[in-house]
Scaffold this motif. Structure first.
Motif, PDB file in Angstrom:
ATOM      1  N   GLN A  42       0.845  -1.201   0.000  1.00  0.00           N
ATOM      2  CA  GLN A  42       0.000   0.000   0.000  1.00  0.00           C
ATOM      3  C   GLN A  42       0.884   1.257   0.000  1.00  0.00           C
ATOM      4  O   GLN A  42       0.651   2.203  -0.766  1.00  0.00           O
ATOM      5  CB  GLN A  42      -0.920   0.016   1.235  1.00  0.00           C
ATOM      6  N   LYS A  43       1.899   1.223   0.845  1.00  0.00           N
ATOM      7  CA  LYS A  43       2.803   2.362   0.963  1.00  0.00           C
ATOM      8  C   LYS A  43       3.643   2.542  -0.307  1.00  0.00           C
ATOM      9  O   LYS A  43       3.858   3.655  -0.781  1.00  0.00           O
ATOM     10  CB  LYS A  43       3.718   2.106   2.156  1.00  0.00           C
TER      11      LYS A  43
ATOM     12  N   ALA B 179       1.620   4.200  -2.960  1.00  0.00           N
ATOM     13  CA  ALA B 179       1.377   5.607  -2.644  1.00  0.00           C
ATOM     14  C   ALA B 179       2.638   6.434  -2.855  1.00  0.00           C
ATOM     15  O   ALA B 179       2.600   7.505  -3.441  1.00  0.00           O
ATOM     16  CB  ALA B 179       0.884   5.734  -1.203  1.00  0.00           C
ATOM     17  N   GLU B 180       3.781   5.904  -2.390  1.00  0.00           N
ATOM     18  CA  GLU B 180       5.020   6.691  -2.423  1.00  0.00           C
ATOM     19  C   GLU B 180       5.707   6.667  -3.783  1.00  0.00           C
ATOM     20  O   GLU B 180       6.333   7.642  -4.177  1.00  0.00           O
ATOM     21  CB  GLU B 180       5.998   6.177  -1.354  1.00  0.00           C
TER      22      GLU B 180
ATOM     23  N   GLY C 292       2.090   7.283  -6.715  1.00  0.00           N
ATOM     24  CA  GLY C 292       1.039   8.288  -6.517  1.00  0.00           C
ATOM     25  C   GLY C 292      -0.361   7.726  -6.489  1.00  0.00           C
ATOM     26  O   GLY C 292      -1.342   8.446  -6.707  1.00  0.00           O
TER      27      GLY C 292
ATOM     28  N   PHE D 228      -3.178   5.860  -4.231  1.00  0.00           N
ATOM     29  CA  PHE D 228      -3.536   5.634  -2.831  1.00  0.00           C
ATOM     30  C   PHE D 228      -4.747   4.695  -2.765  1.00  0.00           C
ATOM     31  O   PHE D 228      -5.872   5.108  -3.037  1.00  0.00           O
ATOM     32  CB  PHE D 228      -3.839   6.986  -2.171  1.00  0.00           C
ATOM     33  N   CYS D 229      -4.487   3.451  -2.446  1.00  0.00           N
ATOM     34  CA  CYS D 229      -5.582   2.484  -2.324  1.00  0.00           C
ATOM     35  C   CYS D 229      -5.702   2.045  -0.874  1.00  0.00           C
ATOM     36  O   CYS D 229      -4.823   2.309  -0.059  1.00  0.00           O
ATOM     37  CB  CYS D 229      -5.332   1.277  -3.225  1.00  0.00           C
ATOM     38  N   GLU D 230      -6.781   1.372  -0.548  1.00  0.00           N
ATOM     39  CA  GLU D 230      -6.931   0.898   0.831  1.00  0.00           C
ATOM     40  C   GLU D 230      -6.118  -0.388   1.034  1.00  0.00           C
ATOM     41  O   GLU D 230      -5.709  -1.029   0.042  1.00  0.00           O
ATOM     42  CB  GLU D 230      -8.403   0.723   1.180  1.00  0.00           C
TER      43      GLU D 230
ATOM     44  N   HIS E   4     -10.475   2.859  -2.465  1.00  0.00           N
ATOM     45  CA  HIS E   4      -9.640   4.053  -2.290  1.00  0.00           C
ATOM     46  C   HIS E   4      -9.010   4.110  -0.897  1.00  0.00           C
ATOM     47  O   HIS E   4      -9.632   3.708   0.085  1.00  0.00           O
ATOM     48  CB  HIS E   4     -10.496   5.303  -2.517  1.00  0.00           C
ATOM     49  N   GLY E   5      -7.808   4.648  -0.846  1.00  0.00           N
ATOM     50  CA  GLY E   5      -7.105   4.779   0.428  1.00  0.00           C
ATOM     51  C   GLY E   5      -7.797   5.687   1.428  1.00  0.00           C
ATOM     52  O   GLY E   5      -7.638   5.527   2.645  1.00  0.00           O
TER      53      GLY E   5
ATOM     54  N   ALA F  49      -3.739   4.432   7.311  1.00  0.00           N
ATOM     55  CA  ALA F  49      -2.757   5.155   6.490  1.00  0.00           C
ATOM     56  C   ALA F  49      -1.855   6.020   7.360  1.00  0.00           C
ATOM     57  O   ALA F  49      -0.626   5.973   7.247  1.00  0.00           O
ATOM     58  CB  ALA F  49      -3.483   6.001   5.452  1.00  0.00           C
TER      59      ALA F  49
ATOM     60  N   SER G 239       2.399   5.789   7.929  1.00  0.00           N
ATOM     61  CA  SER G 239       3.117   6.699   7.035  1.00  0.00           C
ATOM     62  C   SER G 239       4.582   6.863   7.455  1.00  0.00           C
ATOM     63  O   SER G 239       4.888   6.857   8.644  1.00  0.00           O
ATOM     64  CB  SER G 239       2.445   8.073   7.027  1.00  0.00           C
TER      65      SER G 239
END
Ligand code: AN7
Length: 380
Positions: free
Chosen positions: A301-302, A305-306, A309, A311-313, A345-346, A353, A357
């Protein structure tokens, strides 16, 4: 697209392949038509040659793939004169049920495990005015109860045991094939009740039936609803790969799990509703099931996102966690095209989240030198 053409949802777009009539009143929020994003940075860092896409279902109207099924289920419920719907849910089904019921002007009853659904999902169910029933039990207890209630009370069950749900959800496969010009070699999904993996296989099977040769045995995957009922298919279809969270992995154990546990609450399911049919999907597609630990899920997940770009759950990241492992170990061979479904969605689960982080907010005085120093200290 021509000017003046408004996208009006997946039923309208695929009405020739869905069980609706010309005069059916369609209950839609413009669901479907989600982006298929090709990942760049993660594959480059892995140093392997493959095409990796994510189908970002978190960009549906209520933030998950459930909208695809719910537009169909609620459209049919209304067509049949139903004034109320009911579901058990780990959160996303309840959010979708609540929203589509509001749109239709009917009542939604949602049964959720007390304290075990992500905050965003609870907010959705409440905000859309559904009747939220929190039970002192898990999703599987809720499922058992709503099935019984729907037998006697005047409510339509809209969990994925409702066949219209999978009909709506199969359209994700149509979109993917339209964009790629062919089915991918592998399609990876997170698995809870195994409804979505089954729905995708129905979609791919219907498309393959259009292009491939019909074989004689009956198509297992249309449940009598597709145009190809009665004829199996041999056209090109992906291998379907389902990943579960280790603490909630009945398909790995080969038996139901009574006390499922995982940080990915969306797939905290021990008694999958599409058990038999999902084993057939695995067999027919030549795919497999595997499991991911909570740590692997959160790391994926991270990473998404990182590095990309996206962001999912947590539950959604299970597909990418598993796919990356199987790409590394060669089970998914180099040169393959791979689609991973990011189911939600995240923003659904901000607590998880924030808790994981890498960066925490920096608190400084509201002065230029303090902000400048914070920038200098954190460059690169
Ligand atoms: C984000 O909302 O079952 O294998 O009650 O929310 O088709 O069950 C959610 C399931 C994957 C698993 N990812 O899909 C519910 C519910 C997300 C989900 C799944 C769910 P299935």
């Amino acid at each position: 697209m021509a000017f003046g053409h408004r996208y009006t949802g997946l039923i309208d777009r695929y009405r020739d392949r869905l069980p609706v009539h010309d005069d059916t009143r369609i209950i839609s929020l413009g669901e479907g038509n989600t982006p298929l994003i090709r990942l760049n940075n993660i594959p480059r860092e892995l140093g392997r040659d493959f095409e990796l896409y994510v189908k970002f279902e978190g960009l549906n109207p209520t933030g998950s793939f459930k909208d695809r099924g719910m537009t169909m289920a609620v459209t049919k419920a209304v067509e049949e004169g139903s004034k109320a719907i009911i579901c058990a849910s780990t959160g996303n089904t309840s959010a979708a049920a609540a929203a589509y019921a509001a749109r239709a002007g009917i009542t939604a009853f949602v049964v959720i495990p007390d304290g075990k659904i992500a905050m965003g999902k609870l907010a959705q169910a409440m905000m859309h005015g559904s009747v939220v029933i929190q039970i002192e039990g898990n999703f599987d207890d809720g499922m058992r109860l709503v099935k019984e209630v729907a037998n006697s009370a005047p409510v339509t069950l809209v969990n994925s045991v409702n066949p219209f749900r999978l009909q709506g959800q199969k359209t994700a496969a149509f979109e993917i094939v339209e964009e790629l010009g062919r089915a991918p070699d592998f399609h990876c999904l997170p698995v809870g009740n195994a409804g979505n993996i089954t729905a995708h296989w129905i979609g791919y099977s219907e498309l393959a039936a259009q292009t491939g040769e019909h074989v004689t045995e009956a198509c297992t995957f249309c449940r009598g609803h597709c145009r190809f009922a009665g004829g199996g298919v041999t056209g090109q279809r992906p291998r379907m790969v389902g990943y579960q969270a280790s603490g909630s992995a009945p398909f790995l154990r080969g038996a139901m799990v009574d006390d499922p546990e995982t940080v990915a609450t969306a797939i905290r399911i021990g008694h999958p509703q599409s058990w038999d049919v999902a084993w057939k999907v695995r067999e027919e597609s030549g795919g497999w099931f595997d499991e991911c630990t909570d740590e692997e899920i959160l790391a994926a997940q991270k990473l998404l996102a990182e590095k990309e770009g996206v962001f999912c759950e947590p539950a959604s990241a299970t597909s990418v966690a598993g796919a990356l492992r199987d790409i590394r170990n060669g089970k998914i061979p180099e040169g393959s095209s791979v689609v991973c479904t990011l189911t939600g969605h995240g923003l659904k689960d901000p607590d998880t989240a924030i808790a994981q982080s890498s960066r925490t907010p920096i608190k400084v005085r509201a002065e230029l030198d303090a902000v400048t120093r914070a920038i200098h200290d954190n460059m690169g």
